[in-house]
Scaffold this motif. Structure first.
Motif, short mmCIF file in Angstrom:
data_model
loop_
_atom_site.label_atom_id
_atom_site.label_comp_id
_atom_site.label_asym_id
_atom_site.label_seq_id
_atom_site.Cartn_x
_atom_site.Cartn_y
_atom_site.Cartn_z
N GLN A 157 0.82 -1.21 0.00
CA GLN A 157 0.00 0.00 0.00
C GLN A 157 0.86 1.26 0.00
O GLN A 157 0.53 2.25 -0.67
CB GLN A 157 -0.95 0.00 1.20
N VAL A 158 1.95 1.22 0.74
CA VAL A 158 2.88 2.36 0.74
C VAL A 158 3.36 2.63 -0.69
O VAL A 158 3.40 3.78 -1.15
CB VAL A 158 4.08 2.08 1.67
N CYS A 159 3.71 1.57 -1.41
CA CYS A 159 4.24 1.74 -2.78
C CYS A 159 3.15 2.20 -3.75
O CYS A 159 3.41 3.05 -4.61
CB CYS A 159 4.88 0.45 -3.25
N SER A 160 1.95 1.66 -3.61
CA SER A 160 0.88 2.12 -4.52
C SER A 160 0.52 3.57 -4.25
O SER A 160 0.23 4.33 -5.17
CB SER A 160 -0.36 1.21 -4.41
N ASP A 161 0.58 3.98 -2.98
CA ASP A 161 0.28 5.37 -2.63
C ASP A 161 1.32 6.34 -3.20
O ASP A 161 1.03 7.53 -3.36
CB ASP A 161 0.20 5.53 -1.11
N ARG A 162 2.49 5.85 -3.48
CA ARG A 162 3.52 6.70 -4.10
C ARG A 162 3.29 6.88 -5.60
O ARG A 162 4.00 7.65 -6.25
CB ARG A 162 4.91 6.10 -3.86
N ARG A 163 2.32 6.16 -6.13
CA ARG A 163 1.90 6.28 -7.54
C ARG A 163 3.05 6.01 -8.50
O ARG A 163 3.21 6.69 -9.51
CB ARG A 163 1.29 7.65 -7.81
N TYR A 164 3.83 4.98 -8.19
CA TYR A 164 4.89 4.59 -9.11
C TYR A 164 4.27 4.10 -10.42
O TYR A 164 3.28 3.38 -10.42
CB TYR A 164 5.73 3.46 -8.52
N THR A 165 4.90 4.45 -11.53
CA THR A 165 4.47 3.94 -12.83
C THR A 165 5.50 2.97 -13.41
O THR A 165 5.30 2.43 -14.50
CB THR A 165 4.24 5.09 -13.83
N TRP A 166 6.61 2.77 -12.71
CA TRP A 166 7.57 1.73 -13.03
C TRP A 166 8.20 1.30 -11.71
O TRP A 166 8.04 1.95 -10.68
CB TRP A 166 8.63 2.22 -14.02
N GLN A 174 12.97 -1.35 0.54
CA GLN A 174 13.00 -0.61 1.79
C GLN A 174 11.62 -0.57 2.43
O GLN A 174 11.48 -0.68 3.66
CB GLN A 174 13.50 0.81 1.54
N ALA A 175 10.58 -0.45 1.62
CA ALA A 175 9.22 -0.44 2.15
C ALA A 175 8.89 -1.75 2.84
O ALA A 175 8.27 -1.77 3.91
CB ALA A 175 8.22 -0.17 1.02
N ALA A 176 9.32 -2.88 2.23
CA ALA A 176 9.07 -4.18 2.85
C ALA A 176 9.84 -4.32 4.15
O ALA A 176 9.31 -4.81 5.16
CB ALA A 176 9.45 -5.30 1.88
N ALA A 177 11.10 -3.86 4.15
CA ALA A 177 11.91 -3.93 5.37
C ALA A 177 11.32 -3.05 6.47
O ALA A 177 11.22 -3.46 7.63
CB ALA A 177 13.34 -3.52 5.06
N ASP A 178 10.91 -1.83 6.11
CA ASP A 178 10.34 -0.91 7.10
C ASP A 178 9.03 -1.45 7.68
O ASP A 178 8.70 -1.18 8.84
CB ASP A 178 10.07 0.46 6.46
N PRO A 244 10.21 -17.08 1.43
CA PRO A 244 11.03 -17.45 2.59
C PRO A 244 12.38 -18.02 2.13
O PRO A 244 12.52 -18.47 0.99
CB PRO A 244 10.19 -18.51 3.30
N ASN A 245 13.36 -17.97 3.01
CA ASN A 245 14.70 -18.47 2.71
C ASN A 245 15.38 -17.66 1.59
O ASN A 245 16.28 -18.16 0.91
CB ASN A 245 14.68 -19.96 2.34
N SER A 246 14.91 -16.43 1.38
CA SER A 246 15.59 -15.53 0.45
C SER A 246 15.93 -14.25 1.22
O SER A 246 15.52 -14.07 2.36
CB SER A 246 14.70 -15.21 -0.75
N VAL A 247 16.68 -13.37 0.57
CA VAL A 247 17.24 -12.22 1.29
C VAL A 247 16.79 -10.92 0.65
O VAL A 247 16.79 -10.77 -0.58
CB VAL A 247 18.79 -12.29 1.30
N ASN A 248 16.39 -9.97 1.48
CA ASN A 248 16.16 -8.58 1.06
C ASN A 248 17.43 -7.82 1.47
O ASN A 248 17.68 -7.61 2.64
CB ASN A 248 14.94 -8.01 1.77
N PHE A 249 18.22 -7.41 0.50
CA PHE A 249 19.50 -6.80 0.79
C PHE A 249 19.37 -5.40 1.39
O PHE A 249 20.35 -4.82 1.83
CB PHE A 249 20.37 -6.77 -0.47
N TYR A 250 18.15 -4.86 1.41
CA TYR A 250 17.94 -3.55 2.03
C TYR A 250 17.34 -3.67 3.42
O TYR A 250 17.05 -2.66 4.05
CB TYR A 250 17.03 -2.69 1.14
N ALA A 251 17.15 -4.91 3.87
CA ALA A 251 16.54 -5.13 5.20
C ALA A 251 17.57 -4.88 6.29
O ALA A 251 18.76 -5.10 6.08
CB ALA A 251 16.00 -6.55 5.29
#
Length: 251
Positions: A157-166, A174-178, A244-251
């Protein structure tokens, strides 16, 4: 000789019937899952949509303590309504008598909310319908349905609210980590003109794009979150699927 042939045919028929019965029995015993968009803790006065699976079935939903948490049906969706402090068990049952439960705890409206309970309520019915359609698509393609992640719901929801078009990969990670999701994930984005039938429109766009479709039906995923924002006749949709068992490098 003729008798042997008849017996053989009968045995073949019995074996075929037995094989056909196995999937039907497995489907009947599939467990019912009940999740809340806003997590297991609510504040007095809050409303939270319920996600019930497997999708495609009719459910009756009840509360063990309606004075603490009431349940309401809004169109085809079920909503939990926090009435007073305490704990209530929400039960969803299908026509076959199978059921699943969810325990919700209601605290004071002045209590500090946890990150997982801070989900934005924007377009909740569209988001719930989009999750239902995605799970329906996964099931039709032979992969398991996904449970709702409150953290990924918030991040999407944070990302959709930013109205990204790409895609903005770093910002999405970062949004997922936050939001508190600790692993890697796959994500889809679609933007289109119009607000009618938004969930179906988003699903159709992803189905018709091979890369987006593969992300949507990835068997490695185990949870989902979606975000939908509609501004000035434009709809922005994000889907995050946890791996699961994967890495978010920005977390």
């Amino acid at each position: 000789m003729k008798r042997k042939k008849i017996v053989s045919l009968l045995l073949t028929g019995v074996m075929t019937a037995a094989l056909l019965a196995v999937p039907a029995q497995a489907a009947e015993t599939q467990p019912i899952r009940v999740n809340s968009y806003k997590g297991s803790t609510l504040e007095v006065g809050e409303r939270s949509g319920l996600i019930i699976g497997p999708s495609g079935a009719e459910y009756t939903v009840t509360s063990s303590a309606p004075d603490i948490v009431a349940v309401e049906q809004v169109l085809t969706f079920w909503v939990a309504v926090a009435k007073s402090e305490g704990t209530a068990e929400i039960t969803a049952a299908n026509r076959a008598g199978a059921s699943g439960t969810l325990t919700l705890t209601v605290g004071s409206a002045n209590a500090s909310a946890s990150p997982d309970s801070a989900i934005q309520p924007d377009n909740m019915e569209i988001r719930q319908e989009l999750i239902r359609l995605i799970n329906q698509t996964r099931k039709a393609n032979g992969v398991s349905e996904l449970s709702v992640s409150e953290a990924l719901m918030n991040a999407a929801q944070v990302c959709s609210d930013r109205r990204y078009t790409w895609h903005h990969s770093q910002e999405e990670c970062q949004a997922a980590a936050d939001a508190g999701y600790p692993y890697g994930f796959g994500d889809n984005l679609t933007v289109f003109t119009g607000t009618e039938d938004a969930a179906q429109h988003a699903l159709d766009n992803w189905i018709n794009s091979p890369g987006h479709f593969q992300t949507m039906i990835d068997p490695a995923c185990d949870c989902i979150g979606v975000g939908v924002t509609q501004v000035d006749g434009i709809t922005y949709c994000f889907m995050f699927v946890g791996i699961p068992n994967s890495v978010n490098f920005y977390a």
